[in-house]
Write an enzyme that holds these catalytic residues in place. Structure first.
Site, short mmCIF file in Angstrom:
data_model
loop_
_atom_site.label_atom_id
_atom_site.label_comp_id
_atom_site.label_asym_id
_atom_site.label_seq_id
_atom_site.Cartn_x
_atom_site.Cartn_y
_atom_site.Cartn_z
N SER A 126 0.88 -1.18 0.13
CA SER A 126 -0.19 0.07 -0.06
C SER A 126 1.04 1.28 0.01
O SER A 126 0.39 2.21 -0.54
CB SER A 126 -0.97 -0.08 1.17
N ASP A 166 -3.02 8.45 7.19
CA ASP A 166 -4.10 7.65 7.81
C ASP A 166 -3.35 6.77 8.80
O ASP A 166 -2.25 6.99 9.04
CB ASP A 166 -4.81 6.93 6.86
N HIS A 218 -0.12 4.96 6.74
CA HIS A 218 0.48 5.80 5.24
C HIS A 218 0.72 7.26 5.63
O HIS A 218 -0.06 7.93 6.13
CB HIS A 218 -0.62 5.53 4.28
#
Length: 362
Positions: free
Chosen positions: A42, A326, A329
């Site tokens: 991610s 978040d 990240h």
């Protein structure tokens, strides 16, 4: 006296000035064209997960993802650009598009195979594009390039290209969440398994023509807001057990890449010490221009560690003041700082080559 036309064109240049696009980091236009191929999880996913049939958590196609730079969600799990985007801009390349994005692709510039949630091991998060599957997509892309360019040009393109990886963190978060009290001997075996599977992929990329590999090592996992949220009493400190796993992996990764360099002619690599570079910003945010290195800009619960974009959630007014966007990240502002270190950081942070040096290699 300068002409009005000259002054007008100068004004337009200043109005449209982008400090990243005009960065002194960028390679010279005369350099041989190099592609950028991105693999990972991610941290590097530019939007592949939104094109998967399965519903995969973390596809980042809801607001406020993308709010800072793109002004809409793109599938990147950040408020704006991610690290590979900046690296591409430094190298005079377009932002690497998601491999699964519909439409025509200019693979001669590279592409992005990364998938949020992916691990080195397929069992880490089923439904994502694990690293072996990303390798399979790379093979398919090579076949497509062969049809367009022919064998000689493809060999040249893949040999000059840089292959950029961020992978492994999910494998260890998965282990920690499922077996938090696993004995040290088992952790070492697990790390060895991850490194063995990672090495298989790297050797395959080498056999397919790749020569220049760049890694950011595994993050300080115990400092991630989402990981800490289950232990809110830890406060501004980090959880030690996930940190230990990351350190075990990073030492083994460094050894594995050195062995590949010794055994594979022409193999060159770069490792960015993401663990310490990010940890420094978490532990001393003000030194790097941030106000908060502990909690996320977007989310709910302890450290805003979860549910960014899913009501009810909180959103900070200025993401650039935060290290984390978040629960897992980093913000675009943090990503730029990290990318600059990867591109041309000092040898104790990025080495034995920087990415700039890899791009400059023929």
């Amino acid at each position: 006296m300068a002409s009005l036309g000259y002054l007008y064109s100068l004004l337009l240049t200043l109005v449209n000035f982008d400090p990243v696009s005009f960065s002194p980091h960028r390679s010279t236009p005369e350099a041989n064209h190099k592609a950028l191929f991105v693999f990972g999880d991610s941290l590097f996913d530019a939007g592949n997960n939104q094109y998967l049939n399965a519903s995969v958590e973390g596809s980042a196609v809801i607001w406020p993802y993308g709010e800072t730079y793109f002004d809409h969600p793109t599938g990147r799990i950040s408020d704006g650009r991610i690290v590979p985007d900046f690296i591409a801009q430094f190298a005079n390349l377009p932002l690497p598009p998601p491999y699964l994005e519909p439409g025509a692709h200019q693979f001669s510039d590279g592409t992005n195979f990364a998938s949020a949630g992916a691990g080195v091991l397929p069992e880490t998060q089923p439904g994502t594009i694990d690293l072996p599957s990303q390798l399979s997509n790379f093979r398919d892309m090579k076949k497509s390039l062969h049809q367009k360019l022919g064998d000689k040009e493809v060999k040249k393109l893949l040999g000059r290209a840089v292959y950029f990886f961020s992978i492994g963190g999910n494998d260890y978060i998965n282990l920690f969440s499922q077996q938090p009290k696993a004995p040290h001997s088992y952790k070492r075996q697990y790390v060895a398994m991850v490194i063995r599977n990672l090495t298989i992929v790297l050797k395959e990329i080498y056999d397919l023509g790749g020569r220049k590999i760049a890694f950011q090592n595994v993050a300080p996992l115990g400092c991630i807001p989402a990981v800490k949220s289950g232990n809110p009493d830890v406060g501004s400190k980090c959880l030690e057990e996930p940190l230990k796993l990351a350190r075990l992996h990073n030492r083994a990764l460094s050894t594995a890449l050195k062995k590949l360099e010794n055994h594979l002619p022409g193999f060159k690599y770069s490792i960015f010490d993401y663990y310490n570079a990010l940890g420094d910003r978490v532990n001393d945010p003000s030194k790097y221009g941030f106000k908060n290195g502990t909690s996320a800009c977007c989310g709910s619960g302890a450290f805003r560690g979860s549910n960014c974009g899913t009501e009810p959630y909180e959103l900070c007014s200025n993401a650039s003041e935060y290290v984390w966007f978040d629960g897992g990240h980093t913000t675009e502002s943090a990503n730029l700082q990290l990318a600059e270190l990867i591109w041309s950081g000092p040898s104790n942070v990025t080495g034995p080559y920087t990415m700039k040096q890899l791009f400059e290699q023929s």
